[in-house]
Design a protein around this motif. Structure first.
Motif, PDB file in Angstrom:
ATOM      1  N   ALA A 822       0.824  -1.202   0.000  1.00 40.66           N
ATOM      2  CA  ALA A 822       0.000   0.000   0.000  1.00 40.66           C
ATOM      3  C   ALA A 822       0.865   1.261   0.000  1.00 40.66           C
ATOM      4  CB  ALA A 822      -0.935  -0.013   1.214  1.00 40.66           C
ATOM      5  N   LEU A 823       1.941   1.268   0.801  1.00 35.70           N
ATOM      6  CA  LEU A 823       2.843   2.419   0.816  1.00 35.70           C
ATOM      7  C   LEU A 823       3.463   2.644  -0.566  1.00 35.70           C
ATOM      8  CD1 LEU A 823       4.702   2.009   4.227  1.00 35.70           C
ATOM      9  CD2 LEU A 823       3.210   3.904   3.547  1.00 35.70           C
ATOM     10  N   ALA A 824       3.905   1.553  -1.196  1.00 34.92           N
ATOM     11  CA  ALA A 824       4.514   1.687  -2.515  1.00 34.92           C
ATOM     12  C   ALA A 824       3.485   2.153  -3.539  1.00 34.92           C
ATOM     13  CB  ALA A 824       5.116   0.342  -2.947  1.00 34.92           C
ATOM     14  N   TRP A 825       2.258   1.651  -3.449  1.00 34.00           N
ATOM     15  CA  TRP A 825       1.215   2.075  -4.392  1.00 34.00           C
ATOM     16  C   TRP A 825       0.933   3.567  -4.256  1.00 34.00           C
ATOM     17  CZ3 TRP A 825      -3.639   4.237  -4.373  1.00 34.00           C
ATOM     18  CH2 TRP A 825      -4.396   4.094  -5.529  1.00 34.00           C
ATOM     19  N   LEU A 826       0.886   4.039  -3.028  1.00 29.44           N
ATOM     20  CA  LEU A 826       0.646   5.469  -2.818  1.00 29.44           C
ATOM     21  C   LEU A 826       1.847   6.297  -3.253  1.00 29.44           C
ATOM     22  CD1 LEU A 826      -1.048   5.325   0.704  1.00 29.44           C
ATOM     23  CD2 LEU A 826      -2.170   5.924  -1.458  1.00 29.44           C
ATOM     24  N   GLY A 827       3.048   5.836  -2.902  1.00 27.62           N
ATOM     25  CA  GLY A 827       4.236   6.650  -3.151  1.00 27.62           C
ATOM     26  C   GLY A 827       4.675   6.682  -4.596  1.00 27.62           C
ATOM     27  N   HIS A 828       4.361   5.651  -5.402  1.00 25.75           N
ATOM     28  CA  HIS A 828       4.829   5.601  -6.784  1.00 25.75           C
ATOM     29  C   HIS A 828       3.800   6.068  -7.797  1.00 25.75           C
ATOM     30  CE1 HIS A 828       7.964   3.142  -4.964  1.00 25.75           C
ATOM     31  NE2 HIS A 828       8.667   3.303  -6.057  1.00 25.75           N
ATOM     32  N   GLY A 829       2.727   6.710  -7.322  1.00 28.13           N
ATOM     33  CA  GLY A 829       1.772   7.263  -8.273  1.00 28.13           C
ATOM     34  C   GLY A 829       0.352   7.346  -7.780  1.00 28.13           C
ATOM     35  N   GLY A 830       0.003   6.570  -6.763  1.00 27.75           N
ATOM     36  CA  GLY A 830      -1.368   6.605  -6.286  1.00 27.75           C
ATOM     37  C   GLY A 830      -1.765   7.973  -5.767  1.00 27.75           C
ATOM     38  N   LEU A 831      -0.931   8.566  -4.919  1.00 24.35           N
ATOM     39  CA  LEU A 831      -1.233   9.903  -4.398  1.00 24.35           C
ATOM     40  C   LEU A 831      -1.200  10.949  -5.500  1.00 24.35           C
ATOM     41  CD1 LEU A 831       0.741   9.923  -1.019  1.00 24.35           C
ATOM     42  CD2 LEU A 831      -1.740   9.855  -1.341  1.00 24.35           C
ATOM     43  N   GLU A 832      -0.271  10.799  -6.423  1.00 22.56           N
ATOM     44  CA  GLU A 832      -0.170  11.771  -7.518  1.00 22.56           C
ATOM     45  C   GLU A 832      -1.426  11.756  -8.383  1.00 22.56           C
ATOM     46  OE1 GLU A 832       2.713  12.695 -11.370  1.00 22.56           O
ATOM     47  OE2 GLU A 832       3.319  11.241  -9.823  1.00 22.56           O
ATOM     48  N   HIS A 833      -1.910  10.580  -8.731  1.00 23.83           N
ATOM     49  CA  HIS A 833      -3.142  10.500  -9.531  1.00 23.83           C
ATOM     50  C   HIS A 833      -4.335  11.031  -8.742  1.00 23.83           C
ATOM     51  CE1 HIS A 833      -1.605   8.493 -13.088  1.00 23.83           C
ATOM     52  NE2 HIS A 833      -0.970   7.626 -12.340  1.00 23.83           N
ATOM     53  N   SER A 834      -4.383  10.706  -7.443  1.00 29.26           N
ATOM     54  CA  SER A 834      -5.490  11.220  -6.627  1.00 29.26           C
ATOM     55  C   SER A 834      -5.442  12.740  -6.546  1.00 29.26           C
ATOM     56  CB  SER A 834      -5.413  10.604  -5.224  1.00 29.26           C
ATOM     57  OG  SER A 834      -5.485   9.202  -5.284  1.00 29.26           O
ATOM     58  N   ARG A 835      -4.237  13.294  -6.414  1.00 27.05           N
ATOM     59  CA  ARG A 835      -4.105  14.745  -6.344  1.00 27.05           C
ATOM     60  C   ARG A 835      -4.535  15.389  -7.665  1.00 27.05           C
ATOM     61  NH1 ARG A 835       0.848  14.777  -5.552  1.00 27.05           N
ATOM     62  NH2 ARG A 835       0.722  14.501  -3.292  1.00 27.05           N
ATOM     63  N   ALA A 836      -4.159  14.762  -8.784  1.00 28.36           N
ATOM     64  CA  ALA A 836      -4.546  15.305 -10.084  1.00 28.36           C
ATOM     65  C   ALA A 836      -6.061  15.277 -10.261  1.00 28.36           C
ATOM     66  CB  ALA A 836      -3.868  14.505 -11.203  1.00 28.36           C
ATOM     67  N   ILE A 837      -6.708  14.206  -9.816  1.00 23.01           N
ATOM     68  CA  ILE A 837      -8.167  14.144  -9.908  1.00 23.01           C
ATOM     69  C   ILE A 837      -8.791  15.203  -9.001  1.00 23.01           C
ATOM     70  CG2 ILE A 837     -10.176  12.701  -9.376  1.00 23.01           C
ATOM     71  CD1 ILE A 837      -8.532  10.289 -10.228  1.00 23.01           C
ATOM     72  N   GLY A 838      -8.221  15.380  -7.801  1.00 24.92           N
ATOM     73  CA  GLY A 838      -8.750  16.398  -6.902  1.00 24.92           C
ATOM     74  C   GLY A 838      -8.622  17.797  -7.482  1.00 24.92           C
ATOM     75  N   GLU A 839      -7.496  18.098  -8.122  1.00 28.37           N
ATOM     76  CA  GLU A 839      -7.332  19.426  -8.729  1.00 28.37           C
ATOM     77  C   GLU A 839      -8.318  19.628  -9.875  1.00 28.37           C
ATOM     78  OE1 GLU A 839      -3.295  19.562  -9.896  1.00 28.37           O
ATOM     79  OE2 GLU A 839      -2.498  19.821  -7.856  1.00 28.37           O
ATOM     80  N   ALA A 840      -8.516  18.588 -10.692  1.00 28.73           N
ATOM     81  CA  ALA A 840      -9.484  18.708 -11.787  1.00 28.73           C
ATOM     82  C   ALA A 840     -10.892  18.869 -11.242  1.00 28.73           C
ATOM     83  CB  ALA A 840      -9.401  17.481 -12.694  1.00 28.73           C
ATOM     84  N   ALA A 841     -11.209  18.133 -10.152  1.00 31.77           N
ATOM     85  CA  ALA A 841     -12.524  18.287  -9.543  1.00 31.77           C
ATOM     86  C   ALA A 841     -12.678  19.686  -8.943  1.00 31.77           C
ATOM     87  CB  ALA A 841     -12.722  17.220  -8.470  1.00 31.77           C
ATOM     88  N   GLY A 842     -11.585  20.230  -8.392  1.00 31.91           N
ATOM     89  CA  GLY A 842     -11.648  21.596  -7.883  1.00 31.91           C
ATOM     90  C   GLY A 842     -11.916  22.612  -8.982  1.00 31.91           C
ATOM     91  N   ASP A 843     -11.299  22.424 -10.157  1.00 32.03           N
ATOM     92  CA  ASP A 843     -11.585  23.321 -11.283  1.00 32.03           C
ATOM     93  C   ASP A 843     -13.045  23.228 -11.687  1.00 32.03           C
ATOM     94  OD1 ASP A 843      -8.957  24.050 -11.282  1.00 32.03           O
ATOM     95  OD2 ASP A 843      -8.360  22.666 -12.889  1.00 32.03           O
ATOM     96  N   LEU A 844     -13.596  21.984 -11.653  1.00 27.54           N
ATOM     97  CA  LEU A 844     -15.016  21.833 -11.975  1.00 27.54           C
ATOM     98  C   LEU A 844     -15.873  22.550 -10.933  1.00 27.54           C
ATOM     99  CD1 LEU A 844     -17.298  20.562 -13.645  1.00 27.54           C
ATOM    100  CD2 LEU A 844     -17.074  18.509 -12.231  1.00 27.54           C
TER     101      LEU A 844
END
Length: 968
Positions: A822-844
């Motif tokens: 789980a740590l590796a999944w979050l650290g190697h892209g999971g958090l980054e993709h979640s952050r990108a979705i959150g920023e796009a949702a914020g723009d919406l």
């Protein structure tokens, strides 16, 4: 090299030393394995990789779902679940650097060179000797030694010394090129007066070692082996053994324990196997060199009676002595006497030697592949192993074939191939372990390696036997070169099949994957329900058939497997034993069998023929083509097996010739039956009216030929091996009687001229080769529709995306591993993709807020900024699509919910974008477009809202302490 024990390969091989050629490649293979192993071992010791943190490459694998405690298959499927994501993650990871290992290996080789150079001087300091001239008062000893040097062909670079402390009647030779020393034991000088012939035999034996360059082989291998053990093997075993011991005693807190125990055990086992392999192979080589020296000494004038000694009776049993004999570097007196009494008894590598050669080839691929990434690929590994295995196999079998022909016997080659195949299987069992299972769920696919070696050895031996009937050295050398090339391609094809298909099948990949099944359905869409069994058979046969028809080399080798023996038969006299007439008659019988099988296929297909043409061109037509292919292959396989079972000599060339004839008749049947399909009455499969349509027949022949020409030959060769084994077992009870004095001895087969003695063999070459070549060309360049295999071969190798295998990796058994995943999944892209979705949702959200602040128009509705919403909806959909391409969540329940939410965001985001784009989406009015936008917007926001709780659950898996209120 002492004279008290030693060995030949046969008197026929002695004069020029050519009989020693098989030991040279084996020494090279052995030294190469040692050198390649040194690189990886020393690099492991000097630059160990961390195994207790999820960083770098290990982090990418953990994020993808790798579990060190899991099965090989589950970890292998990591590459199949998200290959693009894994490649992107690994692109930023520096490759394993073997610089330290290479430098250390260079130092090791330099030390070995110094040991090789200083060994003679160290030996003389350790055991003082005196010049032979000091003990030669009348000069007779020097004269006798000069005379023996002249007989042995050694005129310079040799000096003689005497070891006064040795009272035995032996001798030893050591040194390096240009500075050899033959050390005579003091007892040998006494023997010179009591047994002059024994003295001559001992000295000639030692001089034969010099002539045959045995001293260089023995000294170099000894120096490299001793330095390797001290500088590489022992530190490596100490390093790996320490890790294993710390884990077993509980002194490690690594989350990868006990999963790492299997890998470490494998490493230790590989090192120990290498010790046994090198010692056994080196001992066998040295014993063979000793026997060669014996044979050369006899050819130079020594009497065989000088070896008439008895081995001392030991306290161990005969079975134990047989095992310990493999460990000795000198043969027994009994073995030496048998070798001298039977010229050519040991012309090539023996069975245990070929077993060791097979294991060496596998270990070489494993060790070199770790250092050179290009050679770790399937094709590179197959070529690397072939480059070392093929010369050893061919040279050994060529010498054996020459000896067998001079004694009026034939050579099967099956025993040698069986031992080589066992070596390959043994090496793969050890080499292939990367997890908790050793053999895999389907180990029967390992038999493919055994059959590969058996086919290559049997064909090479029997073809070499035929080539000996050619007149002149030039034609025989040309035939030998072709033999070596074809043997190499056959070995490469089998190894390539193993590395690309067989190894994965043994791990159960194709028994679980739906890749080929889906590709077949895509190639021929329609109702596959009535053809479920056929679909399963097609899916399971596709990997092997596509691997047996790779590129141009394998089809070319398939053609040469039967064409080269036929040409050799046509170029020699009729006493070759190939029995051309009977073989072609058997091929005709196989062709008739294929006609009958095809009629049976047509009858079955007629009974379930769909009513309309559209239905017949779907799964029904695809299944019919594969049933025809299966009938052709089955007829060829059965023909090869029967011909090999009833043949006593040259059974493999005969079986392959019969397969060639069967194929031609089979393709003629395919052409006739499909061209006259409508006229076959109860055997019709497509046409409703009687017409002769040769163009349709050519299309089906091209399709069938493209899938059967090469595979039929290779599968027929494997069936011939089985048939020959069955025939041998049936005939074996009748061959148990020993030869009696009155029985006639087998007569040597006379050599033949190089002309085409009879028109029949030449006619057979033309009748078989020309049509088959036309079929090959047509199948490769024809304008027929793609064959079934061609339609589905675009993604037939492991490593292609297979999204329907599993949603995520199985749940790791260890909680520590689940945390690291789980740590590796979050650290190697999971958090980054979640952050990108959150920023796009914020723009919406900002766009919605801006729209809510506007004043309604006269109609009471707010006019939206279509360009802005089109942009933010499209961005949010793209971010969700990117997240879907990332690794699955390493928890199947969370992955299903995560994937469903992302899919909803992506799908409704695209709908939102289309609704905000006038003229797209096929909306009939602005009101309908507005309703679609409102619905998509609401569902998209709901899906985005469900992602955040899921992300928190993933975080709780990664940080279990956060769930414990008492945790610090």
């Amino acid at each position: 090299m002492t004279a008290s024990r030693s060995a030949p390969a046969g008197h026929d091989a002695v004069p020029g030393g050519h009989g020693l050629a098989d030991t040279g490649p084996r020494f090279v293979l052995l030294m190469t394995v040692l050198t390649a192993s040194s690189v990886s071992m020393l690099n492991t010791v000097l630059a160990p990789e961390p195994d207790d943190t999820p960083g770098d490459a290990l982090g990418c694998l953990l994020a993808a779902g790798m579990d060190p405690d899991g099965r090989n298959l589950d970890n292998l499927l990591i590459n199949l679940r998200s290959p693009d994501a894994l490649a992107a993650c690994m692109s930023g990871v520096p490759a394993v650097q073997y610089g330290k290992g290479m430098v250390a290996t260079a130092v090791l080789l330099a030390v070995a060179a110094l040991v090789f150079r200083w060994q003679p001087r160290l030996r003389e300091r350790w055991r003082p000797t005196v010049p032979s001239e000091d003990l030669d008062a009348d000069g007779s000893l020097a004269a006798a030694l000069r005379e023996l040097c002249g007989r042995a062909g050694v005129t310079s670079g040799v000096r003689f010394r005497v070891d006064p402390a040795r009272t035995t009647s032996g001798a030893v030779v050591y040194g390096r090129p240009g500075a050899y020393t033959v050390c005579l034991h003091a007892g040998l000088l006494v023997r010179r007066t009591t047994d002059p012939e024994g003295f001559r035999a001992v000295v000639l034996h030692e001089l034969a070692h010099v002539r045959n360059r045995d001293v260089v082989y023995a000294s170099a291998s000894t120096a490299l082996w001793r330095v390797f053990v001290v500088l590489a093997l022992l530190p490596y075993l100490w390093h790996e053994g320490g890790l294993l011991l710390s884990g077993l005693t509980g002194r490690t807190d690594s989350p990868f324990w006990p999963g790492a125990a299997s890998r470490i055990t494998f490493s230790v086992l590989t090192g120990l196997l290498l010790v046994c392999l090198v010692h056994l192979a080196r001992a066998d080589l040295l014993r063979r060199r000793e026997l060669h020296a014996d044979a050369r000494a006899v050819s130079c004038g020594a009497l065989p009676s000088a070896w008439a000694h008895r081995d001392p009776d030991g306290a161990v049993t005969t079975s134990v002595r047989r095992v310990t004999a493999l460990l000795r570097t000198h043969p027994s007196w009994a073995e030496r006497q048998r070798a001298l009494a039977e010229p050519g008894r040991l012309p090539g590598a023996g069975a245990p030697a070929l077993l060791l050669v097979g294991v060496s080839g596998t270990l070489l691929v494993n060790t070199v592949g770790e250092v050179v990434p290009r050679l770790s690929t399937s094709e590179g590994g197959a070529w690397l192993a072939t480059a070392f295995l093929a010369p050893v196999l061919y040279v050994s079998l060529a010498r054996s074939a020459a000896t067998a022909r001079t004694r009026g016997q034939t050579l099967s080659g099956l025993r040698a191939g069986g031992w080589l195949g066992c070596g390959l299987v043994l090496g793969e069992v050890v080499r292939g372990n990367r997890g908790t299972d050793w053999l895999g769920p389907e180990p029967q696919f390992l038999l493919g390696l055994l059959l590969t070696a058996a086919v290559a050895a049997a064909w090479s031996a029997q073809c070499a036997y035929l080539a000996l009937g050619l007149a002149g050295r030039g034609p025989r050398h040309a035939a030998g070169l072709l033999n070596l090339l074809v043997t190499a391609v056959v070995l490469w094809g089998g190894l390539y099949w193993w590395y690309t298909t067989g190894a994965y099948q043994s791990m159960g990949v194709y028994s679980r994957a739906e890749q080929f099944r889906d590709l077949v359905r895509q190639a021929s869409p329609g109702a596959w329900g009535p053809y479920a069994r056929e679909l399963t058979a097609i899916t399971e046969s596709l990997p092997t058939l596509t691997a047996l028809d790779t590129g141009v080399l394998l089809p070319g080798a398939a053609l040469a497997l039967w064409l080269l023996p036929l040409v050799l038969r046509a170029s020699t006299a009729g006493a070759s034993g190939l029995r051309l007439g009977r073989t072609l008659a058997a091929g005709a019988a196989g062709g008739l069998l294929c006609w009958a099988m095809l009629l049976a296929v047509y009858r079955v297909q007629h009974g379930r023929r769909p009513a309309t043409w559209a239905e017949r061109s779907g799964p029904y037509g695809f299944v019919h083509a594969w049933l025809v292919i299966a009938a052709v292959l089955a007829a060829c396989v059965l023909t090869a097996a029967v011909v090999a079972a009833v043949s006593r000599r040259l059974w493999l060339p005969r079986a392959l010739l019969a397969v060639a004839a069967t194929q031609l008749l089979a393709h003629a049947a395919v052409f006739v039956l499909f061209s006259a399909d409508g006229c076959l009455g109860p055997f019709r499969v497509f046409a409703d009216r009687c017409h002769w349509v040769p163009s349709s027949g050519r299309v089906l022949v091209t399709l069938v030929a493209g899938n059967t020409l090469a595979p039929a030959v290779f599968l027929g060769a494997c069936a011939a091996v089985g048939g020959a084994a069955v025939g041998w077992a049936v005939r074996r009870p009748g061959r148990g009687r020993a030869a009696r004095p009155g029985d006639p001895a087998p007569a040597p087969v006379p050599a033949a001229g190089s002309r085409w003695r009879r028109p029949a063999p030449a006619g057979a070459v033309l009748a078989l080769a020309v049509p088959t070549l036309l079929l090959f060309v047509t199948a490769r360049t024809g304008d027929a529709p793609s064959s079934p295999a061609g339609k589905v071969s675009a993604s037939d190798a492991p490593g292609d995306p297979v999204t329907d295998l599993v949603d995520a990796a199985p749940r790791a058994r260890s909680e520590k591993i689940r945390v690291w995943q789980a740590l590796a999944w979050l650290g190697h892209g999971g958090l980054e993709h979640s952050r990108a979705i959150g920023e796009a949702a914020g723009d919406l959200g900002d766009a919605l807020t801006a729209a809510g602040e506007q004043r309604p128009g006269e109609d009471g509705r707010v006019r939206l900024d279509e360009g802005r919403f089109r942009r933010v909806c499209g961005t949010l959909a793209e971010r969700a699509t990117d997240a879907l391409a990332y690794f699955p969540v390493p928890d199947r329940d969370l992955q299903k919910r995560w994937s469903a939410s992302l899919s909803a965001v992506s799908r409704h985001g695209r709908t939102c974008r289309e609704a905000m784009t006038p003229g797209s989406g096929g909306y009939r009015s602005d009101a309908e477009r507005a309703r679609a936008f409102d619905t998509a917007l609401q569902k998209m926001l709901d899906a985005v809202g469900s992602l955040m709780p899921l992300l928190e659950e993933i975080g709780e898996v990664a940080l279990p302490a956060s769930r414990d209120p008492d945790a610090g």
